[in-house]
Design an enzyme around this catalytic site. Structure first.
Site, PDB file in Angstrom:
ATOM      1  N   ARG A 159      51.134  33.545  40.927  1.00 26.93           N
ATOM      2  CA  ARG A 159      51.847  34.340  41.082  1.00 26.93           C
ATOM      3  C   ARG A 159      53.164  33.618  40.475  1.00 26.93           C
ATOM      4  O   ARG A 159      53.510  32.613  41.435  1.00 26.93           O
ATOM      5  CB  ARG A 159      52.259  35.435  41.500  1.00 26.93           C
ATOM      6  CG  ARG A 159      51.252  36.984  41.595  1.00 26.93           C
ATOM      7  CD  ARG A 159      52.139  37.941  42.031  1.00 26.93           C
ATOM      8  NE  ARG A 159      53.027  37.166  44.144  1.00 26.93           N
ATOM      9  CZ  ARG A 159      53.696  37.449  44.122  1.00 26.93           C
ATOM     10  NH1 ARG A 159      55.018  37.478  43.131  1.00 26.93           N
ATOM     11  NH2 ARG A 159      53.667  37.415  45.516  1.00 26.93           N
ATOM     12  N   LYS A 212      49.389  42.510  39.413  1.00 30.43           N
ATOM     13  CA  LYS A 212      50.007  43.491  40.245  1.00 30.43           C
ATOM     14  C   LYS A 212      52.058  44.001  39.386  1.00 30.43           C
ATOM     15  O   LYS A 212      52.115  44.526  40.350  1.00 30.43           O
ATOM     16  CB  LYS A 212      51.067  41.894  40.855  1.00 30.43           C
ATOM     17  CG  LYS A 212      50.246  40.983  41.983  1.00 30.43           C
ATOM     18  CD  LYS A 212      49.792  42.423  43.365  1.00 30.43           C
ATOM     19  CE  LYS A 212      49.369  41.721  43.657  1.00 30.43           C
ATOM     20  NZ  LYS A 212      48.449  42.245  45.340  1.00 30.43           N
ATOM     21  N   HIS A 236      51.342  48.582  49.926  1.00 29.40           N
ATOM     22  CA  HIS A 236      50.335  47.323  49.844  1.00 29.40           C
ATOM     23  C   HIS A 236      49.469  46.805  51.157  1.00 29.40           C
ATOM     24  O   HIS A 236      49.921  46.202  52.102  1.00 29.40           O
ATOM     25  CB  HIS A 236      50.861  45.808  49.591  1.00 29.40           C
ATOM     26  CG  HIS A 236      50.422  44.542  49.575  1.00 29.40           C
ATOM     27  ND1 HIS A 236      51.053  43.348  50.139  1.00 29.40           N
ATOM     28  CD2 HIS A 236      49.965  44.067  48.413  1.00 29.40           C
ATOM     29  CE1 HIS A 236      50.426  42.805  49.500  1.00 29.40           C
ATOM     30  NE2 HIS A 236      49.455  42.614  48.474  1.00 29.40           N
ATOM     31  N   SER A 270      48.857  38.088  50.832  1.00 24.81           N
ATOM     32  CA  SER A 270      47.546  37.507  50.433  1.00 24.81           C
ATOM     33  C   SER A 270      47.326  36.198  51.415  1.00 24.81           C
ATOM     34  O   SER A 270      48.520  35.426  51.898  1.00 24.81           O
ATOM     35  CB  SER A 270      48.364  36.949  49.387  1.00 24.81           C
ATOM     36  OG  SER A 270      47.183  35.660  49.037  1.00 24.81           O
ATOM     37  N   LYS A 273      43.598  40.727  55.053  1.00 23.52           N
ATOM     38  CA  LYS A 273      43.535  41.998  54.160  1.00 23.52           C
ATOM     39  C   LYS A 273      41.567  42.312  54.378  1.00 23.52           C
ATOM     40  O   LYS A 273      41.254  43.040  54.337  1.00 23.52           O
ATOM     41  CB  LYS A 273      43.960  42.701  53.369  1.00 23.52           C
ATOM     42  CG  LYS A 273      45.648  42.350  53.615  1.00 23.52           C
ATOM     43  CD  LYS A 273      46.547  43.708  52.413  1.00 23.52           C
ATOM     44  CE  LYS A 273      46.287  43.142  51.080  1.00 23.52           C
ATOM     45  NZ  LYS A 273      46.371  42.109  50.765  1.00 23.52           N
ATOM     46  N   THR A 274      41.264  41.436  53.232  1.00 24.71           N
ATOM     47  CA  THR A 274      39.979  41.810  52.561  1.00 24.71           C
ATOM     48  C   THR A 274      39.294  41.186  53.537  1.00 24.71           C
ATOM     49  O   THR A 274      37.760  42.274  53.474  1.00 24.71           O
ATOM     50  CB  THR A 274      39.877  41.144  51.499  1.00 24.71           C
ATOM     51  OG1 THR A 274      40.526  40.813  50.080  1.00 24.71           O
ATOM     52  CG2 THR A 274      39.028  41.396  50.166  1.00 24.71           C
ATOM     53  N   ASP A 312      43.893  46.441  48.794  1.00 21.08           N
ATOM     54  CA  ASP A 312      45.201  46.139  47.965  1.00 21.08           C
ATOM     55  C   ASP A 312      46.570  46.910  47.812  1.00 21.08           C
ATOM     56  O   ASP A 312      47.248  46.674  48.876  1.00 21.08           O
ATOM     57  CB  ASP A 312      44.972  45.243  47.084  1.00 21.08           C
ATOM     58  CG  ASP A 312      46.362  43.828  46.594  1.00 21.08           C
ATOM     59  OD1 ASP A 312      46.374  43.300  47.894  1.00 21.08           O
ATOM     60  OD2 ASP A 312      47.149  43.943  45.755  1.00 21.08           O
ATOM     61  N   ARG A 361      40.159  32.936  43.073  1.00 20.64           N
ATOM     62  CA  ARG A 361      40.174  34.263  43.480  1.00 20.64           C
ATOM     63  C   ARG A 361      39.159  34.646  42.740  1.00 20.64           C
ATOM     64  O   ARG A 361      37.972  34.362  41.789  1.00 20.64           O
ATOM     65  CB  ARG A 361      41.173  34.458  42.554  1.00 20.64           C
ATOM     66  CG  ARG A 361      42.611  34.802  43.476  1.00 20.64           C
ATOM     67  CD  ARG A 361      43.072  36.305  43.860  1.00 20.64           C
ATOM     68  NE  ARG A 361      44.431  35.147  44.997  1.00 20.64           N
ATOM     69  CZ  ARG A 361      44.410  36.620  45.650  1.00 20.64           C
ATOM     70  NH1 ARG A 361      44.188  37.365  46.299  1.00 20.64           N
ATOM     71  NH2 ARG A 361      46.322  35.973  46.239  1.00 20.64           N
TER      72      ARG A 361
END
Length: 523
Positions: free
Chosen positions: A53, A194, A213, A231, A235-236, A250, A314
């Protein structure tokens, strides 16, 4: 009806391909030279200069209808309507001789709160990304589709920076009154995802829904858990596990009826992806998936350890590629909330319990370490605070979101834990990253209710509640000070980080003393 592109002034002398099948989009992307197939069938694209980003290039059009609601700051930058219109016309003119790939879908698994969207993309690979990441309508839903927001993605168009009233060649412009998101100059597809979710995060609180988030999953008994974290915090990895169904990885909303996923896919970091430890993600990177900036070997096998292009490699894939996904995208009101942080100082306990006030404090603080490659210019971990564990995507004041969190915790007797997936035994460069096996065991104890019966002691500086014992976790690592060879050095670093928490929290002028006093403190 889906939006007519001519209503957006979009015309092209070439073809408009709308709602193509995944296989067709893959074929076009290969034909156009946008990428190549990996051995497993995923299409691999390089996004060029922008591999993450670009937060200084995201702007919101300042309009009277939203002016008082947006938390204007360094992440929510404003531009005027005239600047938007000039760039919009330039992009529309640029697209006049381009093939265009259009996706009509929606975000929000709960019918009460869903938003129909349309994505108009210059590249087939970005239309494929949208197809796999957002929610795909049935034929019946498509017939009733009524576009509420449109994304126009033109990565090949480069702006003139200051001359065009922005900061660089890249831009992400959000116009709430025209319901348009205009993206140019960057091929990083995360900007598409996003920006849409930022819009949802702005609209839902006005309907009494708490936007998050976070990732979310469901246990075998139907219990729902949510995982907050920036990030790279896990989380994943921690939510996509064999014994729990994945709702999403997400973005979610928490309404009175429970949790619902915004998206229909996952966008996982793949750097140093381990086929054994992260099998769910690894196995999902097959035909139809989009890999960004991953290096292929001579046999077209992905080398997930290669960071030549970026550490922010990614993989995008639909949630149904996960074996035990919850395809409804919905779950009950959460019984457990996990805050994830990757602490580069190595002083935050690996797991600790938070009171409601402490949960609101740490939610508003959003402490972690930015990891290399997540944003341009970040080459090594850096301590940072991102309110709501996602400040760039939360357009309103963090206190609005924290208030919603506090109300949910009380109403649903939800337990909140802070989990450090960062460093232990010393700061970054001295200590080691927390063992994933132990982190999984700690999270499991939180989710299955074991920690509700545990004995805790308050940390002398961070004031969080640290468990004394957890099954399958060495008890000596639960208090991080024990893992440091030099205990005095631990105290110095812990107080240094506590000071950073206090300095950061000074910007929240209207919080109650109960929340303020729940934060780190030292003498």
């Amino acid at each position: 009806m889906s939006i007519n592109l001519e209503n957006l002034k979009i015309k092209t002398s070439e073809n408009i391909y709308r709602n193509l099948a995944v296989s067709q989009l893959v074929e076009f992307a290969l034909e156009n030279g946008e990428g190549k197939l990996s051995q497993s069938g995923a299409i691999v694209v390089e996004t060029g200069k922008y591999t993450g980003r670009s937060p200084k290039d995201r702007f919101i059009v300042c309009q009277e209808s939203i002016k008082s609601l947006v938390n204007w700051n360094d992440t929510n930058l404003s531009i005027d309507e005239e600047t938007f219109n000039k760039l919009y016309n330039k992009v529309i003119n640029y697209l006049e001789d381009k093939n265009l790939y259009v996706f009509d879908g929606y975000v929000g698994a709960d019918e009460k709160y869903k938003m129909d969207i349309t994505v108009v993309a210059e590249y087939a690979s970005q239309a494929l990304f949208a197809t796999q990441l957002f929610r795909r309508p049935t034929k019946e839903q498509l017939n009733k589709h009524n576009t509420e927001f449109t994304v126009i993605a033109a990565p090949g168009f480069k702006a003139n920076g200051k001359e065009d009233g922005i900061n660089s060649e890249a831009f992400v412009l959000v116009n709430f009154e025209k319901k348009i998101i205009l993206i140019g100059g960057t091929q990083y597809s995360g900007e598409i995802k996003k920006s849409i979710f930022s819009v949802m995060n702005f609209l839902l609180p006005q309907k009494g829904v708490f936007p998050m988030h976070c990732s979310a999953n469901i246990g075998q008994d139907g219990d729902t858990a949510v995982f907050f974290g920036l990030s790279g915090t896990g989380k994943t990895t921690l939510s996509a596990v064999p014994d729990r169904k994945l709702i999403g990885d997400d973005e979610h909303g928490w309404s009175d009826d429970g949790v619902f996923n915004f998206e229909g896919g996952c966008y996982a970091k793949t750097i140093r992806l381990d086929a054994e430890k992260e099998a769910q993600i690894y196995n999902a990177l097959k035909f139809g998936a989009v890999l960004e900036n991953v290096i292929l070997d001579e046999k077209r096998n992905p080398n997930f350890d290669d960071e030549k292009l970026t550490e922010n490699t990614r993989g995008a894939y639909p949630v149904e590629y996960i074996d035990n996904a919850e395809l409804s995208g919905k779950g009950q009101n959460p019984s457990t909330v996990i805050f994830l942080t990757a602490d580069a100082f190595g002083v935050i306990p690996p797991i600790s319990k938070l009171t409601k006030e402490a949960a609101m404090y740490h939610f508003m603080s959003g402490y972690t370490s930015k990891l290399a490659g997540t944003e341009r210019g970040i080459t090594s971990p850096k301590a940072t605070f991102s309110a709501c564990f996602g400040e760039p995507f939360m357009l309103m004041n963090p206190e609005v979101y924290a208030k919603l969190l506090g109300e949910k915790i009380i109403k649903h007797d939800t337990e909140v834990y802070l989990v450090n997936t960062g460093w232990s035994g010393g700061e970054y460069g001295v200590g080691k990253r927390m063992n994933l096996k132990y982190t999984r065991a700690m999270v499991k104890a939180a989710l299955n209710g074991d920690l509700r019966k545990a004995e805790f002691e308050e940390h002398e500086i961070f004031k969080v509640l640290v468990p004394k014992d957890i099954k399958n976790v060495p008890s000596e690592i639960l208090n991080p000070k024990n893992t440091w060879e030099n205990k005095n050095n631990y105290d110095v670093k812990a107080k240094e980080l506590a000071g950073k928490f206090q300095d950061n929290f000074k910007k929240f002028e209207n919080v109650s003393k109960d929340i303020l006093n729940a934060g780190p403190e030292y003498k």
